[in-house]
Design a protein around this motif. Structure first.
Motif, PDB file in Angstrom:
ATOM      1  N   TYR B 180      43.831  46.966  38.903  1.00 49.49           N
ATOM      2  CA  TYR B 180      42.388  46.848  38.744  1.00 49.49           C
ATOM      3  C   TYR B 180      41.835  46.103  39.958  1.00 49.49           C
ATOM      4  CZ  TYR B 180      37.974  44.976  36.904  1.00 49.49           C
ATOM      5  OH  TYR B 180      36.670  44.633  36.734  1.00 49.49           O
ATOM      6  N   THR B 181      40.754  46.603  40.508  1.00 53.21           N
ATOM      7  CA  THR B 181      40.133  45.945  41.655  1.00 53.21           C
ATOM      8  C   THR B 181      38.723  45.500  41.286  1.00 53.21           C
ATOM      9  OG1 THR B 181      41.329  47.496  43.068  1.00 53.21           O
ATOM     10  CG2 THR B 181      39.627  46.192  44.123  1.00 53.21           C
ATOM     11  N   HIS B 182      38.423  44.255  41.611  1.00 53.34           N
ATOM     12  CA  HIS B 182      37.096  43.713  41.339  1.00 53.34           C
ATOM     13  C   HIS B 182      36.573  43.097  42.636  1.00 53.34           C
ATOM     14  CE1 HIS B 182      34.071  40.841  39.821  1.00 53.34           C
ATOM     15  NE2 HIS B 182      33.932  41.706  38.835  1.00 53.34           N
ATOM     16  N   ASP B 183      35.294  43.320  42.922  1.00 56.34           N
ATOM     17  CA  ASP B 183      34.742  42.849  44.196  1.00 56.34           C
ATOM     18  C   ASP B 183      34.939  41.351  44.406  1.00 56.34           C
ATOM     19  OD1 ASP B 183      34.035  45.319  44.961  1.00 56.34           O
ATOM     20  OD2 ASP B 183      31.950  45.191  44.302  1.00 56.34           O
ATOM     21  N   TRP B 184      34.797  40.585  43.355  1.00 59.05           N
ATOM     22  CA  TRP B 184      34.882  39.125  43.492  1.00 59.05           C
ATOM     23  C   TRP B 184      36.267  38.575  43.149  1.00 59.05           C
ATOM     24  CZ3 TRP B 184      30.265  35.568  43.181  1.00 59.05           C
ATOM     25  CH2 TRP B 184      29.099  36.222  43.637  1.00 59.05           C
ATOM     26  N   LEU B 185      36.847  39.148  42.101  1.00 53.39           N
ATOM     27  CA  LEU B 185      38.110  38.580  41.617  1.00 53.39           C
ATOM     28  C   LEU B 185      39.324  39.093  42.369  1.00 53.39           C
ATOM     29  CD1 LEU B 185      37.373  38.712  37.791  1.00 53.39           C
ATOM     30  CD2 LEU B 185      37.325  36.695  39.268  1.00 53.39           C
ATOM     31  N   GLY B 186      39.167  40.183  43.075  1.00 55.30           N
ATOM     32  CA  GLY B 186      40.263  40.681  43.889  1.00 55.30           C
ATOM     33  C   GLY B 186      41.023  41.821  43.234  1.00 55.30           C
ATOM     34  N   TRP B 254      48.550  39.443  42.263  1.00 52.16           N
ATOM     35  CA  TRP B 254      47.110  39.202  42.381  1.00 52.16           C
ATOM     36  C   TRP B 254      46.789  38.876  43.840  1.00 52.16           C
ATOM     37  CZ3 TRP B 254      44.338  34.235  40.194  1.00 52.16           C
ATOM     38  CH2 TRP B 254      42.932  34.398  40.309  1.00 52.16           C
ATOM     39  N   ASN B 255      45.840  39.585  44.391  1.00 53.66           N
ATOM     40  CA  ASN B 255      45.387  39.341  45.762  1.00 53.66           C
ATOM     41  C   ASN B 255      43.902  38.992  45.719  1.00 53.66           C
ATOM     42  OD1 ASN B 255      45.288  41.324  48.843  1.00 53.66           O
ATOM     43  ND2 ASN B 255      45.235  39.142  48.532  1.00 53.66           N
ATOM     44  N   PHE B 256      43.554  37.807  46.201  1.00 59.02           N
ATOM     45  CA  PHE B 256      42.153  37.382  46.113  1.00 59.02           C
ATOM     46  C   PHE B 256      41.796  36.493  47.299  1.00 59.02           C
ATOM     47  CE2 PHE B 256      42.908  32.968  44.693  1.00 59.02           C
ATOM     48  CZ  PHE B 256      44.232  33.054  44.312  1.00 59.02           C
ATOM     49  N   TYR B 257      40.501  36.281  47.451  1.00 55.88           N
ATOM     50  CA  TYR B 257      39.998  35.424  48.531  1.00 55.88           C
ATOM     51  C   TYR B 257      39.442  34.139  47.938  1.00 55.88           C
ATOM     52  CZ  TYR B 257      40.456  39.250  51.825  1.00 55.88           C
ATOM     53  OH  TYR B 257      40.962  40.236  52.623  1.00 55.88           O
ATOM     54  N   GLY B 259      37.365  31.248  49.646  1.00 56.78           N
ATOM     55  CA  GLY B 259      36.782  30.761  50.895  1.00 56.78           C
ATOM     56  C   GLY B 259      37.383  31.509  52.067  1.00 56.78           C
ATOM     57  N   GLN B 260      37.951  30.764  52.989  1.00 62.50           N
ATOM     58  CA  GLN B 260      38.557  31.360  54.181  1.00 62.50           C
ATOM     59  C   GLN B 260      40.004  31.789  53.948  1.00 62.50           C
ATOM     60  OE1 GLN B 260      37.136  31.910  57.370  1.00 62.50           O
ATOM     61  NE2 GLN B 260      35.321  31.632  56.103  1.00 62.50           N
ATOM     62  N   PHE B 261      40.494  31.611  52.722  1.00 60.61           N
ATOM     63  CA  PHE B 261      41.899  31.889  52.451  1.00 60.61           C
ATOM     64  C   PHE B 261      42.080  33.238  51.750  1.00 60.61           C
ATOM     65  CE2 PHE B 261      41.501  27.314  52.751  1.00 60.61           C
ATOM     66  CZ  PHE B 261      42.562  26.978  53.587  1.00 60.61           C
ATOM     67  N   ASP B 262      42.995  34.012  52.277  1.00 60.93           N
ATOM     68  CA  ASP B 262      43.391  35.275  51.664  1.00 60.93           C
ATOM     69  C   ASP B 262      44.732  34.998  50.970  1.00 60.93           C
ATOM     70  OD1 ASP B 262      44.264  37.782  51.017  1.00 60.93           O
ATOM     71  OD2 ASP B 262      44.137  38.610  53.037  1.00 60.93           O
TER      72      ASP B 262
END
Lengths: 186, 563
Positions: B180-186, B254-257, B259-262
């Protein structure tokens, strides 16, 4: 079994080889994990795809030159798209490398190397040049410094052909292109 | 029989629909020489080494929807592996906007391969694919459901230096996944994998090869136990029952952002049977964090893999150390334990003044603490002192720093690096290894489009053998290695390369001189002729880098073509 192998090969070559190939209908993820349709990159002009990984030193040298070509011919509709095939062993380091190089082109990720396989790739660097319909114009295997001149010749020739055909999809048609403009440094 | 039907049928169907687009990739390798059986200059026994390898990949596209991949191999023998004569790999794909299906050999990756990653690497004769069926259904733009079912024989080696595989087991797998991909949650992915391994003691060598599995079985084979009876029966040459190992793997990534961290997080909970034993629990955890700090790209990776005595078949997860592009440094490979390892890696890239690149890397790893082992901190593994307490951890550390760039109006390319490798592994491999490598790489562009390329590398390596009771020094070998190659590329026509590799240990010196001439028939067709000797490992020539096996005093011909 040898006979089976040879017969199959002959059958394939006889009925199948048309000499024309198109880019496959594929979606690949960009470095932000968003799926991108490959066709969007060549709908406005010819495309150069290069396939590479971090361990490939010639690939990195070639990408520096491809970046120059992308900047130079981008306004004429040409686009370089880079496809990285680092797998799980090293793919986390790709973003760091790409961002540090400040490339002007798009980088997509194909850790299963599906696109590479579909294009018949065996060794890197591997470059494909295609026109606005996705028709493959040429493939290049390996890179030695200086090879970028040949690539540029092909791009210039392709842009000229597209212009001559009056392709209205190119953003800024080039009136006359006479010869490659990458200069040898002296 | 199936291959004789499927392949021609596929092609006939393609021609009937008159939409077939086919491309071919052919690779031929021929070699006639010798191979060093010892690994060092003080043990230079050689065997005849001949190979004739032919690989033909055929890619067939039927319209936009159907793709067929076939790979034929006729090799007697191949560079690495066993004789092959016929269809090596085959699959058929069908896709539309909503649906994707693949039938045949499954080369698939889910997440970072913590539960499923199958691939083929012809250079090292590796293929862990299963034959079966997989599909993906794109429910919405941001939801994808996948499933895979497959079965296959997995062939592997008791010792990586063997030319042919000597062990095998049968594996079957059933996998389901949703992402599942979400714009904010990743990006999220969950998968459940059920796998079954059929372990035949005669084919897997579990009672013979002195591996970790062997020692675990040895400890459990107590007097009166069924396991001991089995072992005795095996030693007497009687038919021994095949053990079924069940594995259930729950994997979430889970892949998310932030702030400046990926940030990427991947965790697998693994329930598996020990061979001829009860079910145990293990886990795998991996995380990667990337950020850009004032123009410097920094990547940190951490791994914690703990599934001891489980044979890795369909998974291939991140290694969390650097695989270098240096010829000499790449010969010091870390002995990675996929079932028992903790590790860290920090990697950075920075560009200075638009044309100087600096990159650095620090990797370290060690095994888990078990009963009776001293408690050590990360600083102990960074220091890598030869203390008796550290040996049980099999620690590894590697540091790398490199500067590269173009200068003299972009005519000269330079790359200068320093690599320091340490591995304390005498309990396993019988030696501790330290290697300091200085790799350099130079390219000079000539004005007519030709170029000159040079690799010059130096390495100082020490191997120490210790006496197990008191860890006193038993013996020490000091190696001095030099590698030099010089290539002239005549723009778009041909390349001539000279190689010189030298290894000195004590009074013994071994040299590997060689020449390679490559001619480019067109942009995608190349023929190369090599004469001489070549030490195995990563070799870069003709604008291509590839792994090559050791080769002594002979001729090699390589032909590659796309058409």
């Amino acid at each position: 079994m040898k006979r089976f192998f040879i017969i199959n090969l002959l059958v394939l070559m006889t009925i199948g080889w048309s000499g024309t190939n198109h880019l496959p209908n594929m979606k690949l993820k960009d470095l932000k994990n968003k799926r991108q349709d490959l066709s969007q990159y060549y709908s406005d002009g010819p495309i150069l795809l290069n396939i590479w990984n971090l361990a490939c030193e010639p690939c990195k040298k070639e990408m520096k030159e491809l970046d120059k070509l992308n900047i130079k011919y981008g306004p004429q509709g040409f686009e370089v798209v880079s496809i990285n095939i680092d797998n799980t062993r090293s793919m986390s380091k790709v973003k760091s490398y790409v961002n540090s190089q400040k490339y002007s082109f798009t980088v997509l990720s194909d850790p299963k190397a599906e696109f590479f396989r579909k294009m018949g790739g065996k060794v890197m660097p591997f470059v494909i040049i295609a026109d606005t319909t996705g028709k493959i114009i040429n493939r290049h295997v390996g890179y030695n410094p200086g090879d970028e001149k040949k690539l540029e010749e092909e791009i210039v020739h392709l842009l000229a052909l597209i212009n001559a055909a009056g392709d209205s999809t190119i953003a800024n048609p080039v009136p006359v292109i006479e010869k490659p403009v990458i200069k040898s440094s002296k | 029989m199936i291959t004789k039907i499927i392949v021609p049928l596929s092609i006939v169907l393609g021609s009937i629909f008159a939409q077939a687009e086919i491309n071919f990739s052919y690779e031929m390798k021929y070699g006639d020489g010798k191979q060093v059986t010892g690994t060092a200059s003080d043990n230079p026994d050689t065997l005849d080494y001949n190979y004739f390898e032919n690989l033909l990949d055929i890619n067939t596209n039927l319209g936009d929807d159907i793709y067929i991949y076939t790979q034929f191999e006729y090799s007697d023998l191949p560079v690495y592996g066993s004789t092959a004569d016929g269809l090596n790999s085959f699959y058929l794909e069908y896709q539309n906007e909503k649906f994707f299906m693949k039938l045949g050999d499954q080369y698939e990756l889910f997440g970072r391969g913590m539960s499923f990653y199958t691939l083929q690497n012809q250079n090292i004769d590796y293929d862990n694919s299963v034959k079966g069926l997989s599909f993906k259904y794109f429910m919405e733009k941001n939801i994808e459901i996948s499933a895979l079912i497959g079965k296959g024989d997995y062939f592997y080696r008791s010792n990586p230096s063997r030319r042919e595989t000597d062990l095998q087991l049968n594996s079957s797998v059933l996998l389901g996944s949703v992402n599942y991909t979400h714009d904010w949650l990743g990006y999220f992915q969950y998968m459940n994998t059920k796998q079954q391994l059929l372990i035949d003691p005669a084919l897997t060598g579990i009672f013979g090869n002195k591996s970790e599995i062997y020692y675990d079985l040895y400890e459990r084979a107590e007097p009166g136990s069924d396991l001991l009876e089995l072992w005795v029966a095996y030693e007497l040459g009687e038919i021994v029952k095949i053990d079924t190992v069940n594995i259930t793997n729950h994997n979430f990534n889970w892949n998310f952002y932030l702030g400046q961290f990926d940030i990427y997080v991947d965790k697998a909970w693994v329930y598996y049977d020990k061979i001829f034993g009860d079910e145990v629990f293990g886990s795998r955890f991996y995380t990667a964090v990337y950020t850009d700090f004032m123009g410097t790209g920094i990547t940190y990776e951490y791994k914690n893999y703990n599934t001891p005595y489980l044979i890795k078949t369909i998974s291939n997860f991140p290694i969390v150390y650097r695989e270098g592009s240096s010829i000499l440094a790449s010969r010091n490979a870390h002995t990675f334990n996929f079932g028992n390892e903790i590790g860290h890696q920090v990697d950075f890239n920075r560009q200075l003044f638009d044309n100087i690149n600096v990159l650095g890397n620090l990797s370290l790893s060690h095994r888990h603490q078990k009963n009776g082992m001293a408690e050590l901190s990360i600083m102990d593994f960074l220091a890598m002192n030869e203390d008796s307490e550290i040996y049980d951890y099999y620690p590894f550390r590697q540091m790398y720093l490199e500067v590269n760039g173009w200068t003299f109006s972009e005519r000269l390319y330079y790359k200068v690096g320093v690599d320091y490798f340490s591995e304390l592994n005498f309990l396993n491999s019988g030696k501790n290894t330290y290697a300091l490598t200085l790799p350099t790489h130079w390219v000079w562009k000539l004005s007519n489009g030709s170029s000159v390329t040079t690799y010059l590398e130096m390495q100082s390596k020490t191997e120490k053998q210790l006496n197990p009771p008191d860890f006193s020094l038993a013996s020490e070998k000091n190696y001095t290695n030099h590698y030099f190659s010089f290539s002239y590329n005549h723009f778009g026509k041909w390349t001539l390369t000279g190689f010189y590799d030298r290894e000195a240990v004590s009074d013994n010196v071994h040299q590997w001189p060689g020449f390679d001439f490559s001619y480019y028939l067109n942009s995608a067709t190349q023929i190369s002729l090599f004469y001489g000797s070549q030490k195995g490992g990563l070799i870069c020539a003709n604008g291509i880098c590839a792994e090559q096996p050791g080769f002594e005093d002979g001729v090699k011909i390589t032909f590659r073509s796309l058409f």
